[in-house]
Write a protein that holds these residues in place. Structure first.
Motif, short mmCIF file in Angstrom:
data_model
loop_
_atom_site.label_atom_id
_atom_site.label_comp_id
_atom_site.label_asym_id
_atom_site.label_seq_id
_atom_site.Cartn_x
_atom_site.Cartn_y
_atom_site.Cartn_z
N ARG A 1 2.66 -10.09 10.73
CA ARG A 1 2.34 -10.43 9.34
C ARG A 1 1.92 -9.18 8.56
O ARG A 1 2.22 -9.04 7.37
CB ARG A 1 1.25 -11.50 9.31
N ASP A 2 1.22 -8.26 9.25
CA ASP A 2 0.84 -7.00 8.59
C ASP A 2 2.08 -6.13 8.35
O ASP A 2 2.17 -5.43 7.34
CB ASP A 2 -0.17 -6.23 9.45
N THR A 3 3.00 -6.16 9.31
CA THR A 3 4.26 -5.43 9.14
C THR A 3 4.99 -5.94 7.90
O THR A 3 5.47 -5.15 7.07
CB THR A 3 5.19 -5.66 10.36
N ALA A 4 5.04 -7.26 7.77
CA ALA A 4 5.72 -7.85 6.61
C ALA A 4 4.99 -7.50 5.32
O ALA A 4 5.62 -7.17 4.31
CB ALA A 4 5.79 -9.37 6.79
N MET A 5 3.66 -7.52 5.37
CA MET A 5 2.89 -7.16 4.18
C MET A 5 3.21 -5.72 3.76
O MET A 5 3.32 -5.43 2.56
CB MET A 5 1.39 -7.32 4.47
N GLY A 6 3.37 -4.84 4.73
CA GLY A 6 3.74 -3.46 4.42
C GLY A 6 5.07 -3.40 3.67
O GLY A 6 5.22 -2.65 2.71
N ILE B 1 3.87 4.88 8.26
CA ILE B 1 3.58 4.20 9.53
C ILE B 1 2.63 3.04 9.25
O ILE B 1 1.59 3.23 8.60
CB ILE B 1 2.92 5.19 10.52
N VAL B 2 2.99 1.84 9.70
CA VAL B 2 2.06 0.71 9.64
C VAL B 2 1.65 0.39 11.07
O VAL B 2 2.50 0.06 11.90
CB VAL B 2 2.66 -0.54 8.95
N THR C 1 -2.93 6.31 10.41
CA THR C 1 -2.52 5.43 9.32
C THR C 1 -3.12 5.84 7.98
O THR C 1 -3.15 5.04 7.04
CB THR C 1 -2.89 3.96 9.61
N ALA C 2 -3.62 7.07 7.90
CA ALA C 2 -4.28 7.50 6.65
C ALA C 2 -3.34 7.35 5.45
O ALA C 2 -3.76 6.89 4.38
CB ALA C 2 -4.76 8.95 6.79
N LYS C 3 -2.08 7.72 5.64
CA LYS C 3 -1.15 7.63 4.50
C LYS C 3 -0.96 6.17 4.09
O LYS C 3 -0.99 5.82 2.92
CB LYS C 3 0.21 8.24 4.87
N GLU C 4 -0.77 5.31 5.07
CA GLU C 4 -0.60 3.88 4.77
C GLU C 4 -1.82 3.34 4.05
O GLU C 4 -1.70 2.60 3.06
CB GLU C 4 -0.33 3.11 6.08
N GLN C 5 -3.03 3.70 4.52
CA GLN C 5 -4.26 3.18 3.90
C GLN C 5 -4.37 3.65 2.45
O GLN C 5 -4.79 2.91 1.58
CB GLN C 5 -5.49 3.61 4.71
N ARG C 6 -3.98 4.90 2.22
CA ARG C 6 -4.05 5.46 0.86
C ARG C 6 -3.05 4.76 -0.07
O ARG C 6 -3.37 4.45 -1.21
CB ARG C 6 -3.75 6.97 0.94
N ILE C 7 -1.86 4.47 0.45
CA ILE C 7 -0.81 3.95 -0.44
C ILE C 7 -0.75 2.42 -0.45
O ILE C 7 -0.66 1.81 -1.51
CB ILE C 7 0.57 4.51 -0.02
N LEU C 8 -0.79 1.80 0.74
CA LEU C 8 -0.61 0.34 0.80
C LEU C 8 -1.93 -0.40 1.01
O LEU C 8 -2.11 -1.50 0.49
CB LEU C 8 0.37 -0.02 1.93
N GLY C 9 -2.83 0.16 1.81
CA GLY C 9 -4.15 -0.45 2.01
C GLY C 9 -4.12 -1.78 2.76
O GLY C 9 -4.82 -2.72 2.39
N ILE C 10 -3.34 -1.85 3.82
CA ILE C 10 -3.27 -3.09 4.61
C ILE C 10 -4.59 -3.30 5.36
O ILE C 10 -5.14 -2.36 5.93
CB ILE C 10 -2.11 -3.01 5.63
#
Ligand code: NDP
Length: 306
Positions: A210-215, A231-232, A276-285
């Motif tokens: 579900r987190d993958t899909a949210m990404g 990267i998620v 996952t720093a980039k993901e947290q900065r851009i998507l924030g899952i």
């Protein structure tokens, strides 16, 4: 807005479609045969999303030139997930051809026939983040290696095409790189033979489906996702930790596997972890925990039977 999701009957894609529909998008999904779309159509109809919200179209061979020419017309964004992820293909080209030609093909179709497309998201893999070179002739290679080669070559081809055409196109590319997507790990955890210490010590990284899909959904929404590979990843795991998580949850104790204590020093012995720093900065899952993923998985099995 309308979003095209390729391989809409797949494990990850079903969740991508679901989140999109729940957020008010209409979806066009591609499947390889009409038969393969039946379950998805019924599943989403039960959730209240009929053919006016989810249209399923057949694209029988994604490797064929122009395969997506019709499907991209009038969509605003694309989520390209279709790619072979089965363990039994012998010829490496069985993985590589649909992965690469499917990816290049959908970008070319969008270039020529998708005037409304603003974003294209490609499902790549963490496997593609670590491979530097691919030898395409490896008939004897492990199937996981053939698969990872296909994902690496497909992602590379996508960036090449994007970079060449960037100045003249109306859309931006985003690549999502997941590690192992869970949860459904029945065979690994529950199958009746007792697991060896070696197996329980095996580690890798994971992310909830579900987190993958949210990404994937966020990737079409966040402006600063444009042009990024992301990267998620929910974290690292050992199989022992999944057992512990399962056994900490009632009322679904697992057969044959009494609760065990975590392995000493494990937190320092994960072999593969991702930043996952980039993901947290851009998507924030907000990633699901092992317990949350495990509970959802066990509930699924409880509802559908073991
Ligand atoms: P599934 O096997 O559940 O879904 C794959 C989808 O791709 C299905 O719709 C399948 O169609 C379609 N597909 C497979 N082979 C072909 C082919 N040769 N031509 C056209 N379509 C094809 O897998 P996942 O949902 O797990 O995978 C979706 C994406 O996520 C893939 O790109 C995969 O590489 C990637 N991924 C998956 C991870 C995981 O752990 N699951 C981890 C990292 C990345 P059909 O049902 O007809 O076979």
């Amino acid at each position: 807005a309308k979003v095209l999701v390729t391989g809409a009957n797949g494990y990850i894609a079903m969740w991508v479609v679901r989140l999109l529909l729940e957020q008010g998008y209409t979806v066009r999904g591609t499947v390889r045969t009409a038969d393969k779309g039946k379950y998805a159509a019924e599943y989403f109809a039960k959730l209240g999303f009929g053919p006016d919200k989810l249209e399923l179209v057949v694209v029988s061979d994604i490797a064929k030139e122009g395969a997506f020419d019709e499907a991209v017309k009038d969509v605003d964004a694309i989520e390209h997930t279709a790619s072979p992820f089965v363990p039994d293909i012998v010829d490496p080209q069985g993985y590589i051809k649909p992965a690469v030609q499917g990816t290049v093909g959908i970008l070319q179709s969008a270039l020529k026939h998708g005037p409304n497309v603003k974003r294209i998201v490609i499902t790549s893999s963490c496997g593609s983040t670590s491979i530097k070179e691919v030898n395409e002739k490896g008939l004897d290679a492990m199937n996981m290696s053939k698969y990872r080669a296909s994902k690496t070559l497909a992602e590379k081809a996508a960036w090449d095409l994007y970079e060449k055409n960037k100045a003249n196109i109306g859309w931006e590319l985003v690549v999502i790189n997941p590690p192992f997507v869970f949860g459904a790990w029945y065979d690994a955890v529950v199958a009746d033979s007792p697991k060896t210490q070696d197996f329980l010590y095996t580690t890798n990284s994971w992310v909830d489906v579900r987190d993958t899909a949210m990404g994937h959904v966020s990737a079409i929404q966040k402006q600063n996702a444009a042009g990024e590979r992301i990267i998620v990843c929910g974290g690292a795991y050992s199989w022992q930790e999944w057992l512990d998580a399962a056994n900490s949850i009632q009322p679904y104790p697992l057969p044959n596997h009494p609760p065990q204590k975590g392995l000493p020093g494990l937190s320092t012995s994960y072999l593969i972890t991702y930043d996952t720093a980039k993901e947290q900065r851009i998507l924030g899952i907000k990633y699901k925990t092992k317990e949350e993923t495990t509970l959802a998985t066990l509930e699924d099995f409880a509802v559908r039977g073991w």
